[in-house]
Design a protein around this motif. Structure first.
Motif, short mmCIF file in Angstrom:
data_model
loop_
_atom_site.label_atom_id
_atom_site.label_comp_id
_atom_site.label_asym_id
_atom_site.label_seq_id
_atom_site.Cartn_x
_atom_site.Cartn_y
_atom_site.Cartn_z
N TYR A 41 -17.31 -7.07 -0.02
CA TYR A 41 -18.60 -7.58 -0.47
C TYR A 41 -19.05 -8.68 0.49
N ASP A 42 -20.13 -9.35 0.17
CA ASP A 42 -20.71 -10.34 1.07
C ASP A 42 -19.67 -11.28 1.66
N ASN A 43 -19.67 -11.36 2.98
CA ASN A 43 -18.81 -12.29 3.73
C ASN A 43 -17.33 -12.14 3.42
N GLN A 44 -16.87 -10.91 3.28
CA GLN A 44 -15.46 -10.68 3.00
C GLN A 44 -14.75 -9.90 4.10
N PHE A 45 -15.20 -10.04 5.35
CA PHE A 45 -14.50 -9.36 6.44
C PHE A 45 -13.03 -9.76 6.42
N GLN A 46 -12.20 -8.87 6.83
CA GLN A 46 -10.76 -9.07 6.93
C GLN A 46 -10.06 -9.11 5.57
N ILE A 47 -10.71 -8.61 4.55
CA ILE A 47 -10.10 -8.49 3.23
C ILE A 47 -9.42 -7.13 3.15
N MET A 48 -8.24 -7.08 2.59
CA MET A 48 -7.55 -5.81 2.41
C MET A 48 -8.28 -4.97 1.36
N THR A 49 -8.47 -3.72 1.68
CA THR A 49 -9.11 -2.78 0.75
C THR A 49 -8.22 -1.56 0.59
N ARG A 50 -8.60 -0.69 -0.31
CA ARG A 50 -7.84 0.54 -0.53
C ARG A 50 -7.82 1.39 0.73
N ALA A 51 -8.92 1.39 1.47
CA ALA A 51 -8.99 2.18 2.71
C ALA A 51 -7.96 1.67 3.72
N VAL A 52 -7.74 0.37 3.76
CA VAL A 52 -6.73 -0.19 4.68
C VAL A 52 -5.35 0.31 4.28
N ALA A 53 -5.06 0.31 3.00
CA ALA A 53 -3.75 0.79 2.54
C ALA A 53 -3.54 2.25 2.92
N TYR A 54 -4.57 3.06 2.74
CA TYR A 54 -4.46 4.47 3.14
C TYR A 54 -4.31 4.62 4.65
N ALA A 55 -5.01 3.81 5.42
CA ALA A 55 -4.90 3.87 6.88
C ALA A 55 -3.49 3.49 7.34
N ILE A 56 -2.92 2.48 6.71
CA ILE A 56 -1.55 2.06 7.05
C ILE A 56 -0.57 3.18 6.74
N LYS A 57 -0.71 3.78 5.55
CA LYS A 57 0.17 4.90 5.19
C LYS A 57 0.07 6.02 6.21
N SER A 58 -1.14 6.38 6.57
CA SER A 58 -1.36 7.47 7.52
C SER A 58 -0.71 7.20 8.86
N GLN A 59 -0.93 6.01 9.37
CA GLN A 59 -0.39 5.68 10.68
C GLN A 59 1.14 5.61 10.65
N ALA A 60 1.69 4.99 9.63
CA ALA A 60 3.15 4.84 9.54
C ALA A 60 3.84 6.20 9.46
N VAL A 61 3.35 7.09 8.62
CA VAL A 61 4.01 8.39 8.45
C VAL A 61 3.80 9.27 9.69
N THR A 62 2.69 9.10 10.38
CA THR A 62 2.47 9.87 11.61
C THR A 62 3.45 9.44 12.69
N TYR A 63 3.66 8.14 12.83
CA TYR A 63 4.68 7.65 13.76
C TYR A 63 6.06 8.18 13.37
N ALA A 64 6.38 8.14 12.08
CA ALA A 64 7.71 8.54 11.61
C ALA A 64 7.97 10.03 11.84
N ALA A 65 6.93 10.85 11.83
CA ALA A 65 7.10 12.28 12.06
C ALA A 65 7.11 12.63 13.55
N SER A 66 6.69 11.70 14.38
CA SER A 66 6.58 11.98 15.82
C SER A 66 7.96 12.19 16.45
N PRO A 67 8.01 12.93 17.55
CA PRO A 67 9.30 13.17 18.21
C PRO A 67 10.01 11.88 18.64
N LEU A 68 9.27 10.83 18.92
CA LEU A 68 9.89 9.57 19.34
C LEU A 68 10.73 8.95 18.22
N TRP A 69 10.25 9.02 16.97
CA TRP A 69 10.91 8.31 15.88
C TRP A 69 11.51 9.20 14.79
N SER A 70 11.24 10.48 14.83
CA SER A 70 11.67 11.35 13.73
C SER A 70 13.20 11.45 13.63
#
Length: 169
Positions: free
Chosen positions: A67-96
């Motif tokens: 909402y107004d003047n709330q940049f850098q606030i954690m939102t549900r979209a951030v949580a989903y983005a973190i989940k997506s990135q973390a699991v993609t790294y974990a499935a990658s050949p480098l870290w799997s």
């Protein structure tokens, strides 16, 4: 969500790291700590995000939008983005290590994308004038997001200003 974001940044740079789920005292002996495996840290990150997403999606709970003047606030979209990135790294050949497969990563990413699309996130698609930028993708980096998301509905988490092309030239 913030702790999950920090752990994501740590594993991207260092691989497995020790997991701390409680505050430590000033005289804590770090010499006894052991590194968790990459997939153990990813599980910790996913669990933190799932706990955050279990909080109701209200303005005073854990909202989808800022909402107004709330940049850098954690939102549900951030949580989903973190989940997506973390699991993609974990499935990658480098870290799997077999714990997270591409099928599991696809499942988590599919849910994240569906939730974001259902809550007014979409790719930046504003057509620029020919004397401003070559295409929407180029224009995206010149367009500053605003907290009402009137033009930019792609940015999930804005930290600071958009890329300043001429500042570092």
């Amino acid at each position: 969500t913030l702790r999950a974001l920090y752990y994501l940044q740590l594993i991207k740079r260092y691989g497995g790291v020790p997991i701390f789920d409680k505050p430590v005292t000033i005289d804590y002996d770090f010499s006894k700590d052991k590194k968790a495996s990459f997939s153990e840290v990813v599980k910790f990150i996913l669990d933190d995000c799932d706990k955050a997403l279990a909080v109701p999606a209200t303005k005073d709970g854990f909202p989808w939008l800022i909402y107004d003047n709330q940049f850098q606030i954690m939102t549900r979209a951030v949580a989903y983005a973190i989940k997506s990135q973390a699991v993609t790294y974990a499935a990658s050949p480098l870290w799997s290590d077999g714990t997270y497969t591409w099928a599991k990563a696809t499942e988590i990413n599919k849910e994240a994308l569906a939730q974001c699309l259902a809550n007014d996130y979409k790719l930046f698609d504003v057509a620029p004038a020919s004397n401003i930028a070559q295409n929407s993708y180029a224009l995206y980096f010149f367009t500053s997001s605003n907290d009402q998301r009137s033009v930019d509905k792609e940015t999930i988490y804005q930290m600071g200003a958009k890329m300043q092309v001429w500042k570092a030239a």
